[in-house]
Write an enzyme that holds these catalytic residues in place. Sequence first.
Site, short mmCIF file in Angstrom:
data_model
loop_
_atom_site.label_atom_id
_atom_site.label_comp_id
_atom_site.label_asym_id
_atom_site.label_seq_id
_atom_site.Cartn_x
_atom_site.Cartn_y
_atom_site.Cartn_z
N GLY A 14 7.28 -4.22 -8.42
CA GLY A 14 7.70 -4.90 -7.45
C GLY A 14 8.34 -6.29 -7.53
N ASP A 145 0.76 -10.16 -6.82
CA ASP A 145 -0.71 -9.45 -6.65
C ASP A 145 -1.41 -10.70 -7.72
OD1 ASP A 145 0.46 -7.79 -5.20
OD2 ASP A 145 -0.12 -6.07 -6.71
N GLY A 192 -1.27 -6.98 -2.20
CA GLY A 192 -2.14 -7.35 -3.16
C GLY A 192 -2.91 -6.30 -3.65
N GLU A 248 -4.36 -6.04 2.26
CA GLU A 248 -3.83 -4.30 2.34
C GLU A 248 -4.78 -3.41 1.41
OE1 GLU A 248 -0.15 -3.64 0.56
OE2 GLU A 248 -0.64 -4.18 -1.40
O1 F6P Z 1 4.20 -5.45 -6.91
C1 F6P Z 1 3.03 -5.40 -6.21
C2 F6P Z 1 3.05 -4.97 -4.88
O2 F6P Z 1 3.95 -5.91 -4.20
C3 F6P Z 1 1.79 -4.68 -4.17
O3 F6P Z 1 1.35 -6.21 -3.63
C4 F6P Z 1 2.37 -3.84 -3.09
O4 F6P Z 1 1.14 -2.88 -2.58
C5 F6P Z 1 3.08 -3.05 -3.75
O5 F6P Z 1 3.96 -3.95 -4.68
C6 F6P Z 1 4.31 -2.21 -2.98
O6 F6P Z 1 5.25 -1.39 -3.93
P1 F6P Z 1 6.44 -0.80 -3.41
O7 F6P Z 1 7.22 -1.70 -3.15
O8 F6P Z 1 6.86 -0.08 -4.67
O9 F6P Z 1 6.18 0.10 -2.29
#
Ligand code: F6P
Length: 420
Positions: A14, A145, A192, A248
Amino acid sequence: MSTRGNLLYAQSGGVTAVINASAGAVIEAARRQRRRIGTVFAARNGILGALREELYDLGGEDLAQIRALAHTPGGVFGSCRWKLPALEADRAPYERLIEVFRAHDIRWFLYNGGGDSADTALKLSQIGAELGYPLTCVAVPKTIDNDLPVTDCSPGFGSAAKYTAVSVLEASLDVASMAETSTKVFVYEAMGRHAGWLAASAGLAARKPGDAPHVILMPEVAFDETRFLARVEATVEKIGWCTVVVSEGVRDGEGRFLAESSTRDAFGHAQLGGAAPKLAALITDRLGYKHHWAVSDYLQRSARHVASATDLAQAQAVGRAAVDYALAGRNAVMPAIKRVSASPYRWEIVPAPLEQIANREKMMPASFISKDGFGITAAARRYLAPLIEGEAASKWRDGLPLVAQLKLKRARRKLPAWKG
Ligand code: F6P
């Protein structure tokens, strides 16, 4: 004589408001090493770009645009969630990566990501020796996170934390104004995944006891519906309204996420998001209060306009240090942030072994969570407060942020297409 060769940088997982600032710092630092580094490449969409030989040759990029990366959110080269199999299970991707590295004389690989990406970086750091190719692999930390171990904090977190605290403070003023005749409860959802750092950072919005947020729900504390509703009701009865912040990743007593979809990523993580509307509906159903809710989702990950100056400086520092470590041949390390002094806040960058980082998650310690489980302690405040300090101005034109415009010239392919 020291090695000469090319350097490859890639982004993973992410993205954040400041991951491109790390990229810019890597590129500038690498360019200053002309005697050692010939070409600086970036992989398109993380490790996938390396496997597919989709590389950008950054040699022709203007310095001004590289510097503009410091105020450009997102991941300019593209990012990915893709898990490398264990070397014993499948050597093919590793052999392919070495083939690509050899074809482009890549001697240093910098992988900018979180815990899952540190796993990829660690595996890659081991293949050079295994497959007889000299490669130094360094992870560059990032994650909103804040769950990377060893490092005091993770670049990207400070800015997302600042966005969270600012948004909760501002939205709470809105709720308070209308509470007598309209909305009584506002529920804000922070990202998070498994750790409560971001939700906890909302607690910085409260300058004195009784200020919003009144309830913070973190994954480290099992959700108890009865206690939660009682706290919301007591707050509304006392002051007329209530702000709730929910991570979340909050789970019930049986370990089930409040909000989980059936979608999973390559690392098996469930896609989360939707705890806020669930809680808001529960509140109205049981207590009868009108609610509003917000899932800030990608807004909190990309809000460069309200980035923390501390976070930006740290994102750039880890980028520069990663180049130094790579050239010094420090394989399988990550530049970590060390808190040298709490007050005044001072930090430095130190190397941390990837074995201590890959696939491990750092949770909020019990000493950071208030006894009732609904808030943060003074110790948590002392930890969090400096990370959101300072405003890192964006550049603006026509009322909108000015972002980097890279040429992103593809490097000429030298190998047949990857069949993996
Ligand atoms: O990188 C961490 C994060 O931002 C988390 O907090 C979140 O649950 C996740 O990525 C979301 O990931 P994606 O964008 O791949 O759905």
